[in-house]
Design an enzyme around this catalytic site. Structure first.
Site, short mmCIF file in Angstrom:
data_model
loop_
_atom_site.label_atom_id
_atom_site.label_comp_id
_atom_site.label_asym_id
_atom_site.label_seq_id
_atom_site.Cartn_x
_atom_site.Cartn_y
_atom_site.Cartn_z
CB CYS A 184 3.77 6.71 -10.78
SG CYS A 184 2.41 5.76 -10.52
CB CYS A 215 14.74 1.13 -1.30
SG CYS A 215 14.68 -0.83 -1.64
CB CYS A 239 2.61 8.22 -6.95
SG CYS A 239 2.42 8.97 -7.87
CB CYS A 298 -0.69 8.74 -12.16
SG CYS A 298 0.98 9.29 -11.28
CB CYS A 343 -2.04 8.13 -8.65
SG CYS A 343 -0.29 6.82 -8.62
#
EC number: 1.8.4.12
Length: 137
Positions: A46, A118, A95, A49, A98
């Site tokens: 991510c 995707c 995510c 984070c 976060c």
């Protein structure tokens, strides 16, 4: 959920596209993402984070214009949200740490899962498995 930086901090540290995608549930234009054609071994994290999201071994070319994966690193790494926007019925992926917007998951991927995650390049950071180099999408 992890403590997320403030909107001001994020605006200061992210490109306009990265902020738009991760914070406003945006979508980058197809075939423009920096990580679309990346074929190196490593892990996709991510951007916000740094939580691990996808292994490069699960990435494949779906032809859709965005990085595609058939499986996340773990069930906890992804949060699934019903998305009825734009007159469509989809599953948004965020995510799991976060809550940053990543993209969508569709039931048209390859085996072994049959799923296509995707993902916007702008929501990812790639870490090369050989040399540790990091590339922001």
């Amino acid at each position: 959920m992890a403590n997320k930086p403030s909107a001001e901090e994020l605006k200061k540290n992210l490109s306009e596209m990265q902020f738009y995608v991760t914070q406003n549930h945006g979508t980058e234009p197809p075939f423009t993402g920096r990580l679309l054609h990346n074929k190196r071994d490593g892990v996709y994290h991510c951007l916000i984070c740094d939580a691990p999201l996808f292994h490069s071994q699960t990435k494949y070319d779906s032809g859709c214009g965005w990085p595609s994966f058939y499986e996340p690193v773990s069930e906890e790494s992804i949060r699934y949200i019903k998305d009825l926007s734009h007159g469509m019925q989809r599953i948004e992926i965020r995510c799991g740490n976060c809550d940053a917007h990543l993209g969508h998951v569709f039931p048209d991927g390859p085996q072994p899962t049959g799923e296509r995650y995707c993902v916007n390049s702008a929501s990812l950071r790639f870490t090369d498995g050989e040399n540790g180099e990091e590339i922001n999408g």
